[in-house]
Every structure is written in C-alpha cells, then in structure tokens.
Design a protein around this motif. Structure first.
Motif, short mmCIF file in Angstrom:
data_model
loop_
_atom_site.label_atom_id
_atom_site.label_comp_id
_atom_site.label_asym_id
_atom_site.label_seq_id
_atom_site.Cartn_x
_atom_site.Cartn_y
_atom_site.Cartn_z
N VAL A 1 0.87 -1.18 0.00
CA VAL A 1 0.00 0.00 0.00
C VAL A 1 0.90 1.22 0.00
N GLY A 2 1.01 1.85 -1.16
CA GLY A 2 1.89 3.00 -1.31
C GLY A 2 1.23 4.26 -0.78
N CYS A 3 1.77 4.81 0.30
CA CYS A 3 1.24 6.03 0.91
C CYS A 3 2.00 7.24 0.38
N ARG A 4 1.49 8.42 0.68
CA ARG A 4 2.18 9.64 0.27
C ARG A 4 3.14 10.15 1.35
N HIS A 5 3.01 9.63 2.56
CA HIS A 5 3.89 10.04 3.65
C HIS A 5 4.06 8.83 4.57
N GLU A 6 5.30 8.60 4.99
CA GLU A 6 5.57 7.44 5.84
C GLU A 6 4.86 7.53 7.19
N GLU A 7 4.63 8.74 7.69
CA GLU A 7 3.89 8.86 8.95
C GLU A 7 2.49 8.26 8.81
N ALA A 8 1.84 8.53 7.67
CA ALA A 8 0.53 7.94 7.42
C ALA A 8 0.63 6.42 7.34
N ALA A 9 1.72 5.92 6.75
CA ALA A 9 1.91 4.48 6.65
C ALA A 9 1.99 3.84 8.03
N ALA A 10 2.72 4.47 8.94
CA ALA A 10 2.86 3.92 10.29
C ALA A 10 1.54 3.98 11.05
N PHE A 11 0.79 5.07 10.90
CA PHE A 11 -0.53 5.16 11.53
C PHE A 11 -1.46 4.08 11.00
N ALA A 12 -1.43 3.85 9.68
CA ALA A 12 -2.31 2.84 9.08
C ALA A 12 -1.95 1.45 9.57
N ALA A 13 -0.65 1.15 9.66
CA ALA A 13 -0.23 -0.16 10.16
C ALA A 13 -0.65 -0.34 11.61
N GLY A 14 -0.49 0.71 12.42
CA GLY A 14 -0.91 0.64 13.82
C GLY A 14 -2.40 0.45 13.96
N ALA A 15 -3.17 1.09 13.09
CA ALA A 15 -4.63 0.93 13.13
C ALA A 15 -5.02 -0.52 12.86
N GLN A 16 -4.41 -1.12 11.85
CA GLN A 16 -4.73 -2.52 11.55
C GLN A 16 -4.36 -3.42 12.73
#
Length: 575
Positions: free
Chosen positions: A45-60
């Motif tokens: 899942v290619g995000c536009r910002h790595e911070e969003a990527a970490a939040f998304a992984a934590g949410a899952q």
C-alpha cells in the motif's frame, strides 16, 4: 534454491497472515517491494507520507490484534515513520517497521542519507537491530516479531540496501511461537482484595481497554457490588452499549455523574486501565487495581491491593469470593445524575435547540453567528453510521464530540491516538481500517488542523478506492489549544487556521466533496455523505466558540475563561 533476505522476510509476513504493508518506495527497499510484488497474498500500500503508513499499520494492529507492518526507505523515509510508531508503542499494539539503510560497507561514513536507525528508534522500539549478514535471517526476523507480539510494542528491523538481494547459505523456515499466557494472582492476594471489597458500602468501577475481553465478568462484578461504572474513552467500545451500570467518562471529556461516582465511592476498583490524569482520581478512598501489566499497579494512584493478571481470569477467580452489596443507593444516585446530563446533551445536539429560550440564551454567549454546533454534527453522524462501523478520531475537540455523542452500539469499533495524543491520526488510521475491513463502514472524525497536516494521503484513499467517510469539524481553529489557552486566562493566540474549502480540495483530488455551512442543511449533508458510494470528505463549518464543559469544572477554569474572553474582545477592538 536458496532464498534472498527479502524473500525470507516477505514469506514470513505471508506465514503470519500479514496482508498489507504500508510505506513509500525507495531504492533501499527495492528488493523487499519486488518480493511483495511477486507474492499473491501480501499487498503493498503505497502512501504519500511514511507517517501515514505507520498510523495505518498501527490501526490494523489495534483492530485485528495481529502484527501491523510498515516500511520506510533509507534516512528520511525511516525518520518519517517515527510519530506513527510512537503512537503504536503508546497504544500497546504490535507493529513491525522494516527500514532501509545505506550499503553495508558505507555504514558509519556519513554516507548520503545515512541515519543511525538503531539509535533513532531506541526509545520507541522494544526490539531494534540492523541486518549485517544474510545468514542472520530468519532468526533475526523471528526475534523481531516475537518481541513486538509478546510485548505489544514496536520492532524495527533495518536492512541495508545491498543485503536484500543476497542469498542465505543456510536457509530454513521461520518458526513462531506466539501463544500468550493468561495469568491470574495467587489465592492470598485474591482473598485480600475480596476482604477489602466485601467491607465496602459504596464501590465504583473504573474500567479501561484492558477489560474489553471480560465484559461478562465486569458486568457481573458491577451487579454484585451495586457499583456505578466509569469508562475510559477506550472502554466505550465494549462497555457503553447495553450497560445499566455505566455513567460515562471522567476527565476533561467526562460528565458530572462520573465525577460524582468517583468522588463518593469508598472503594475504587480499577479494571484494565492506566488512566493517566491523577487530578481526576478520588482522594479519600481505598483502591483495588487489576491489570495484566504489573508496572501499571499504583502508577497513577496509590493502591491498597494490586492484582497483576488478566482481567477476565482474575475476576473469574475473584467473583466467587465477593458478597453482594444489597444497598443500591450509590449506583442509583449516580445513574440518576447521568440520565439528565445525557438528556441535556441530546437537547444541545438538536438542530432546533437555538429556537428555544435556553438555546437562544446560550447562543448569545457562544454562537452569536448561529453556526453549526459540533454536537449536532456528531449526533447526526451517530444516527447515520452503521452498527458495525469503525470510527477513528483526531486528537482534540473531534474526540470530545465523538466521546459524548457517538455510542459504541452493536459491534462498532473505535481507535484514535488516545495515549500519544498526536494530531493527524484519524485519516490515515481510517485508511488502514478500511483495508482491514473492506466491507465495513469506516468513519473518521477529523479536525481541520489534523486533516490538513497529512492532507496528501487523501490521494492514497483515492488510489485504492477506499470508501471511507471523512467528517471534518471545520471550526478554523486548533480548538483544543484554544480552549486550553482560555481556561488558563490567556487570549486565543496562534490557533486560527486559514483553511481551504476541504470539499473542493477533495473534489480536485477525485473524491466526493460535500460542504455544509448552514445548520438547516446539516442532516441532508450527512445523509448525502453516507449515501454516496466511495470516499467522501464532508466539510462542515462548525462553531469555533463552542465550549466543552468538563465533568468537574473548577472556579479557576471559569474565571480564566471569563478573563480570556475580555482580553479577546479588547484585542479585537484594538485591531
């Protein structure tokens, strides 16, 4: 055929059931992303910002209870993960971050983009290591995963860019032993707790997320002890719906009934909570605390009996030792205070409230321009959302309105940055949640400040066609900071936001944008947002002067607020 380092990692993720890896591609990650591309069940899942990527992984991870995974490439790409990883660490949820690094031979030479990841992530990670040899795999990967899962924390595995394609000389399958022990205290400790509780006449429960899997046992304890149940925000999910004992939350987002329940009890029974705000604990009562983490016992308030163990297992052993409290006066008193507060909140959320005398009087003070009240927006969303919807909320006033006006009925879920208190979490967490549950409705309560901070990942939502509903509380303010300034007697400063039309921005990005500025159009706007297929940004201009009265307001807060308002009026006249 021997496997490469990258192939070992991705095969192991597949074995663990990881279906999404969030990140931003980069040269040091190329071997890993290529291994993901050629693996059917693991999706990039290619995000536009790595911070969003970490939040998304934590949410899952928070929603599933399983490992979440994100990646950042060398240097700045990994640095950008840090805030979302701190949120996962503070939320006690297992996340694995795989970080790129400069070529192994260049380590320590101040090479272009070189960052010492082992030092960078020292505070946030329960495990961090840099791969220096292909044959360290899969043992090192197993250690990282075990640490993250067993300690409910963050593990960081750094892979130099020139190692990902190298083959192992001695390959073997990964092996994971991830079963967790369920513990309870020994019998003498249980007997001590029972003796204290049986001698009480007014018991109050403070229930947190750690008790979520023990709903039946917690309700049975409340029944036996005739105890009102104060919930932390994270305990709304699981304990708010169908609970005749609960009296809502305490703290700044709380209500007078919960404050009364805590103040008037002679024994406080804490179940799976590390509620951090010491000022809101009762001062003169005895305390029994049950928590799976021994380090939590007595951390916030002195305890008379601390029981280290799983809440469910501990209560199952403790309940037979308890005597029923026949006098329900304490419970009935608190519930009788809670009901009118709830009714008052419902009246405030009624779009017709300001046409009545009380509403007109209040509006003259805090809503002179008759803008949309955020309470009404939250209540309208609550009425439209599915009974199994997943909610996320930005830190600040968006969380206040959700806590008071959205009921976690049915199988609804709730996550937010409730321990770290980061801005900008709601939208990327909704992104991760929607990929985790593609057939469920996902609703994000976004502050205008939070959404604008990571606005670029609206494009990620569009790219993956994620049907999230982003509800923007657009008060053109950093609302919680404004309230904090005014309660301290300071005039509002630095909190005003020069916002765009978020609905127009969404439309330009290929999402559906709906903007509501008139209270009379609120219900129709919320209905259209939820009836529209696909992702929607619902931009609602809300009253920036709205005040969320805490459950136990102080004279100092009221006096500070009055002084601040006088200063603001004088300042506006000078301008």
């Amino acid at each position: 055929m021997a496997r490469t380092v990258a192939r070992v990692i991705v095969d192991a993720l597949n074995e663990l059931g990881v279906r999404h890896v969030f990140g931003v591609v980069g040269d040091a990650l190329n071997p890993l992303t290529e291994a993901i591309r050629t693996t059917d069940d693991v999706n990039w899942v290619g995000c536009r910002h790595e911070e969003a990527a970490a939040f998304a992984a934590g949410a899952q991870s928070q929603l599933s209870g399983n490992l979440g995974v994100c990646m950042g490439t060398v240097g700045p790409g990994s640095v950008h993960l840090l805030n979302g990883l701190y949120d996962a660490a503070k939320s006690r949820t297992p996340v694995l971050a795989i970080c790129g690094q400069v070529p192994l031979a260049e380590l320590g030479s101040e090479y272009f983009q070189e960052v010492d990841n082992d030092l960078l992530f020292r505070d946030v990670a329960v495990y961090r290591a840099t791969v220096t040899s292909p044959d360290q795999m899969p043992r090192m990967f197993e250690s990282a995963v075990r640490a993250a899962v067993s300690q409910d924390g963050v593990a960081v595995l750094t892979v130099p860019g020139d190692l990902g394609d190298q083959e192992l000389t001695e390959d073997r399958p990964t092996r994971f032993a991830l079963d967790r022990a369920v513990t309870r205290p020994d019998d003498p400790a249980l007997a001590e707790a029972a003796e204290l509780l049986n001698a009480a006449s007014r018991v109050t429960l403070l229930v947190g997320r750690g008790a979520r899997d023990a709903r039946a046992e917690v309700l049975r304890a409340a029944e036996l002890l005739a105890a009102p149940m104060v919930l932390t925000l994270k305990a709304k999910e699981g304990f708010e719906d169908g609970n005749a004992f609960q009296v809502g939350q305490t703290g700044l987002i709380g209500n007078p009934a919960a404050s009364h329940a805590l103040a008037k009890g002679d024994v406080l029974l804490m179940l799976g909570t590390d509620f951090p705000y010491r000022d809101w604990y009762p001062k003169d009562c005895r305390v029994v605390q049950i928590d799976a983490r021994e380090e939590h016992l007595g951390r916030r308030v002195p305890v008379d009996v601390g029981l280290a163990g799983d809440v469910g297992a501990t209560l199952r052993a403790l309940l037979p030792l308890l005597k029923a409290i026949p006098d329900r006066a304490h419970l009935d008193d608190c519930r009788d205070r809670f009901a009118p507060w709830q009714e008052g909140q419902r009246r405030l959320a009624d779009p017709g409230h300001e046409r009545r005398l009380a509403g007109k009087l209040r509006a003259a003070l805090d809503n002179r321009h008759h803008e949309i009240r955020p309470e009404a927006l939250a209540a309208a969303v609550d009425s439209r959302a599915d009974r199994d919807a997943v909610f996320t909320s930005d830190t600040g006033m968006a969380t206040v309105w959700l806590s008071r006006f959205v009921t976690m009925s049915g199988s609804r879920r709730l996550i937010g940055s409730y321990n770290l208190g980061s801005m900008a979490n709601a939208m990327p967490q909704a992104l991760g949640a929607q990929l985790w549950a593609p057939d469920r409705q996902v609703v994000a309560f976004c502050g205008d400040g939070g959404l604008s901070m990571l606005l670029g990942d609206l494009m990620t939502i569009r790219t993956y066609r994620l049907p999230v509903k982003l509800v923007v509380f657009d008060n053109r303010r950093l609302g919680m900071v404004k309230l904090e300034q005014e309660q301290a007697g300071l005039p509002e400063f630095g909190t005003e936001l020069d916002n765009p039309d978020f609905a127009a921005v969404a439309t330009a990005l290929g999402l559906t944008g709906i903007r509501v500025t008139d209270p009379a159009e609120l219900d129709d706007g919320v209905r259209r947002a939820f009836d529209t297929p696909g992702p929607v940004v619902l931009d609602v201009l809300t009253n920036p002067e709205e005040v969320a009265v805490p459950g136990r307001p102080t004279v100092a807060q009221g006096w500070g607020f009055a002084i601040a308002k006088v200063k603001e009026v004088l300042s506006s006249r000078e301008d």
